[in-house]
Design an enzyme around this catalytic site. Structure first.
Site, mmCIF file in Angstrom:
data_model
loop_
_atom_site.group_PDB
_atom_site.id
_atom_site.type_symbol
_atom_site.label_atom_id
_atom_site.label_comp_id
_atom_site.label_asym_id
_atom_site.label_seq_id
_atom_site.Cartn_x
_atom_site.Cartn_y
_atom_site.Cartn_z
ATOM 1 N N PRO A 1 0.811 -1.223 0.000
ATOM 2 C CG PRO A 1 -0.912 -1.598 1.525
ATOM 3 C CD PRO A 1 0.413 -2.128 1.100
ATOM 4 C CE1 TYR A 2 5.958 5.280 2.411
ATOM 5 C CE2 TYR A 2 7.397 3.685 1.343
ATOM 6 C CZ TYR A 2 7.196 4.926 1.901
ATOM 7 O OH TYR A 2 8.233 5.829 1.929
ATOM 8 C CE1 TYR A 3 8.908 0.759 -2.818
ATOM 9 C CE2 TYR A 3 8.111 -0.412 -0.883
ATOM 10 C CZ TYR A 3 9.153 0.131 -1.617
ATOM 11 O OH TYR A 3 10.426 0.049 -1.141
ATOM 12 C CE LYS B 1 6.349 8.125 0.142
ATOM 13 N NZ LYS B 1 6.439 9.581 0.406
#
Length: 217
Positions: A128-130, A133
């Protein structure tokens, strides 16, 4: 330049404030979300503006008066869930980009994540973070802003090494980490380095000075 540091209370953000103060070329302006953080920066003789990345674009824009460049170092942090990752790392970043454009500010430097440009390089545990970003970076690249996107490797709380490797894509390095303080040095140096304009790159500890590494992009 007056440089608005979004996420100035974070670790990279605080290093960047110190870097800009020490070099004396640009004035750091801290964008923070708590009143006590405003007071902390005031005690350091740093101007601070209270705002929240969950505010509206117009409310964020109100914090951008007399700003010449924006550096986005904010993040939801590892202790939050995917909901905050979506709201801060993606939508928060996009709102800052939109507010920057609406304010007539041209220069925007983004702290992204190593490999965020390529789905095949994403850490599955941090997907989810990637995703956040990746699409925030795409939004910035598709904007009319003069952008630089810095994708640092694993962040470490070490003293400065002062030597870095900066490339479009790094796959052949022996080191895939970098001290946070050296990321801040690269952000500061990127502000007026034309070799970084309209570019995105991976960043890890290497064998070149920050200036030489950026001039080689």
């Amino acid at each position: 330049m007056n440089v608005l540091i979004v996420g100035a209370n974070g670790q990279i953000g605080q290093h960047l404030v110190d870097e800009l103060k020490d070099e004396g070329k640009h004035k750091p302006v801290a964008f923070v979300r708590k009143e006590e953080q405003v007071e902390k920066f005031k005690e350091q003789d740093v101007e601070a503006r209270l705002g929240n990345l969950e505010d509206s674009v117009d409310e964020i824009k109100e914090r951008m008066a007399d700003i010449d460049a924006v550096v986005f170092t904010a993040g939801s942090g590892g202790s939050t869930g995917s909901d905050k990752t979506l709201l801060i790392d993606l939508d928060g970043a996009v709102k800052v980009i939109e507010a920057t454009k609406a304010s007539g500010i041209d220069r925007f430097v983004m702290v992204s994540a190593f490999g965020a440009d390529d789905r095949d390089r994403w850490n599955e545990e941090l997907k989810p973070y990637y995703v956040a970003k990746h699409f925030a970076d795409m939004w910035l690249m598709d904007s009319s802003l003069n952008y630089t996107i810095v994708r640092p490797g694993m962040l470490e709380n070490k003293e400065t090494i002062g030597k870095v490797l900066a490339k479009d894509v790094i796959t052949d390095s022996d080191v895939f980490s970098i001290p946070r303080v050296d990321v801040a040095k690269v952000l500061a140096a990127s502000l007026e380095n034309e070799n970084t304009y309209h570019k995105s790159f991976d960043l890890v500890t290497g064998d070149k000075s920050v200036e030489d590494a950026l001039n080689g992009l």
